[in-house]
Design a protein around this motif. Structure first.
Motif, short mmCIF file in Angstrom:
data_model
loop_
_atom_site.label_atom_id
_atom_site.label_comp_id
_atom_site.label_asym_id
_atom_site.label_seq_id
_atom_site.Cartn_x
_atom_site.Cartn_y
_atom_site.Cartn_z
N TYR A 149 4.54 5.09 0.78
CA TYR A 149 5.22 4.69 -0.45
C TYR A 149 4.78 5.63 -1.57
O TYR A 149 3.62 5.61 -1.99
N THR B 101 4.63 6.40 -5.30
CA THR B 101 4.77 5.61 -6.52
C THR B 101 4.44 6.47 -7.73
O THR B 101 3.52 7.29 -7.69
N THR C 32 9.08 4.41 -5.73
CA THR C 32 8.88 3.24 -6.58
C THR C 32 8.32 3.72 -7.92
O THR C 32 7.37 4.50 -7.94
N ALA D 18 9.75 -0.89 -11.14
CA ALA D 18 8.67 -1.85 -11.24
C ALA D 18 8.05 -1.79 -12.64
O ALA D 18 8.42 -0.95 -13.46
N SER E 235 12.92 -7.42 -11.35
CA SER E 235 11.75 -6.90 -10.65
C SER E 235 10.52 -7.73 -10.98
O SER E 235 10.26 -8.04 -12.14
N LEU F 245 7.44 -6.79 -9.40
CA LEU F 245 6.30 -5.99 -8.95
C LEU F 245 5.65 -5.32 -10.16
O LEU F 245 6.31 -4.62 -10.92
N TRP G 211 0.60 -4.29 -7.32
CA TRP G 211 0.16 -3.22 -6.44
C TRP G 211 -0.84 -2.30 -7.12
O TRP G 211 -0.64 -1.91 -8.28
N TRP H 144 -3.22 1.02 -5.15
CA TRP H 144 -2.90 2.16 -4.28
C TRP H 144 -4.07 2.40 -3.34
O TRP H 144 -5.17 1.88 -3.54
N VAL I 212 0.03 3.87 0.07
CA VAL I 212 0.62 3.83 -1.27
C VAL I 212 -0.04 4.93 -2.10
O VAL I 212 -1.25 4.88 -2.37
N TYR J 278 9.50 0.34 -2.41
CA TYR J 278 9.11 -1.07 -2.31
C TYR J 278 10.33 -1.94 -2.03
O TYR J 278 11.41 -1.72 -2.59
N GLN J 279 10.14 -2.92 -1.15
CA GLN J 279 11.20 -3.88 -0.83
C GLN J 279 10.64 -5.29 -1.03
O GLN J 279 9.72 -5.69 -0.31
N HIS K 275 7.36 -7.59 1.10
CA HIS K 275 6.16 -7.40 0.29
C HIS K 275 4.90 -7.50 1.14
O HIS K 275 4.79 -8.32 2.04
#
Length: 213
Positions: free
Chosen positions: A10, A12, A36, A62, A100, A102, A129, A131, A167, A197-198, A202
């Motif tokens: 992911y 980010t 993301t 996010a 959103s 997140l 989140w 990382w 991440v 991100y979905q 999660h």
């Protein structure tokens, strides 16, 4: 023998949107990769067109607070973080129609996001989140962008034998955009897959190991 399945990566990006966003989005579009973006509320208003673009192109928007200010977020009322994230959520929803939940705590969740602050996010139905690969691009994006790439590769190598998702923390900067194609090439050559991100998939990724978030 079972086939070993590589963890998903992911990508980010924090602290956007800003004037460097389009270059990063162009690279991701060319490579057909979804990412993301943890965004700051006033900048969502100021760069609403680019926020709409990232949603239209399949990236996940996010929340990264209103002020990004340690003293305003983490001193005083433990609901401060939740209040700022909720304001950011509302602005993002107005701009994109995406609801959103997140969040990413500015400067990371440790040591600031103690129980009381995390409880506030849980009460708002938020997720959080951190990382597990830090590129340190906030430090090197001007002086030595190649170190961003090196930090990302070394961080991923440190997770090589695990099954947890990867991440990667980056920021929306010119230096990060400069090395992003090389980082993507490395990740692809290693056999990883990318995802944004979905919400319906999660998983917990925070320094407190707080499974509620």
């Amino acid at each position: 023998m079972e086939n070993y399945e590589m963890p998903t990566v992911y990508l980010t990006f924090d602290d956007g949107p800003n004037q460097e966003m389009d270059e990063i989005l162009d690279i991701l579009k060319e490579k057909n990769i979804k990412a993301t973006f943890f965004m700051i509320e006033p900048q969502i208003k100021n760069y609403s067109d680019v926020v709409k673009r990232l949603v239209n192109e399949g990236h996940f928007p996010a929340l990264h607070s209103v002020t990004h200010d340690k003293s305003k977020l983490y001193e005083g009322d433990p609901l401060n973080v939740a209040i700022e994230m909720e304001q950011t959520r509302k602005t993002l929803h107005q701009v994109t129609g995406v609801d959103s939940r997140l969040t990413r705590a500015p400067y990371g969740s440790k040591p600031y996001m103690t129980d009381a602050f995390r409880n506030g996010l849980v009460q708002q139905g938020m997720k959080m989140w951190d990382w597990n690969v830090d590129t340190v691009d906030w430090k090197y994006h001007n002086s030595n962008p190649e170190l961003i790439l090196e930090n990302a590769i070394n961080g991923m190598k440190g997770l090589k034998d695990g099954n947890d998702p990867i991440v990667i923390l980056m920021h929306v900067t010119k230096g990060t955009a400069t090395v992003l194609p090389q980082l993507i090439a490395f990740i692809e050559n290693e056999g990883y897959e990318f995802s944004a991100y979905q919400p319906d998939k999660h998983f917990s990724m925070n320094f407190w190991n707080d499974s509620r978030l």
